[in-house]
Design an enzyme around this catalytic site. Structure first.
Site, mmCIF file in Angstrom:
data_model
loop_
_atom_site.group_PDB
_atom_site.id
_atom_site.type_symbol
_atom_site.label_atom_id
_atom_site.label_comp_id
_atom_site.label_asym_id
_atom_site.label_seq_id
_atom_site.Cartn_x
_atom_site.Cartn_y
_atom_site.Cartn_z
ATOM 1 N N CYS A 173 -14.138 4.664 -5.547
ATOM 2 C CA CYS A 173 -13.520 4.632 -6.881
ATOM 3 C C CYS A 173 -13.018 3.230 -7.220
ATOM 4 O O CYS A 173 -12.142 2.701 -6.539
ATOM 5 C CB CYS A 173 -12.385 5.660 -6.879
ATOM 6 S SG CYS A 173 -11.147 5.450 -8.151
ATOM 7 N N CYS A 194 -9.300 2.973 -8.175
ATOM 8 C CA CYS A 194 -8.481 3.175 -6.969
ATOM 9 C C CYS A 194 -8.248 1.851 -6.258
ATOM 10 O O CYS A 194 -7.159 1.593 -5.751
ATOM 11 C CB CYS A 194 -9.155 4.160 -6.008
ATOM 12 S SG CYS A 194 -9.361 5.810 -6.693
#
Length: 103
Positions: free
Chosen positions: A23, A26
């Site tokens: 991600c 993230c």
């Protein structure tokens, strides 16, 4: 799972970052969380949980998107949000929910 329950039952606030290695947003949270920790020190505990490796915990807290940040104290969810949260906003939220200010 019990280790996680013990962790979030702490008297001090615990910020959990539910993330995934694949991600992009993230990855943006890592330096933000480092800054928050630097600012608040012992007033906050920050834990990263990989949703792909800890599916049961992610399901328990109905994490559907990453990153999802959840602030716990004594096992209760005080605040949660999905997506990137900037450093100052995150510090304000943690202080709002009772983390003592480091002086």
């Amino acid at each position: 799972m019990n280790a996680f329950a013990n962790l979030i039952n702490s008297k001090e606030p615990v910020l959990v970052d539910f993330f995934a290695t694949w991600c992009g947003p993230c990855k943006m949270m890592t330096p933000i969380l480092e800054q928050v920790k630097k600012n608040l020190g012992e007033a906050i505990r920050i834990v990263k949980v990989d949703v792909d490796r800890n599916t049961a915990v992610a399901q328990q807290f109905q994490v559907q998107g990453v990153p999802t940040l959840i602030l716990f104290r004594e096992g209760k969810v005080l605040w949660r949000q999905s997506g990137v949260v900037q450093t100052q906003q995150l510090i304000s939220i943690i202080k709002q929910y009772g983390a003592p200010v480091n002086r």
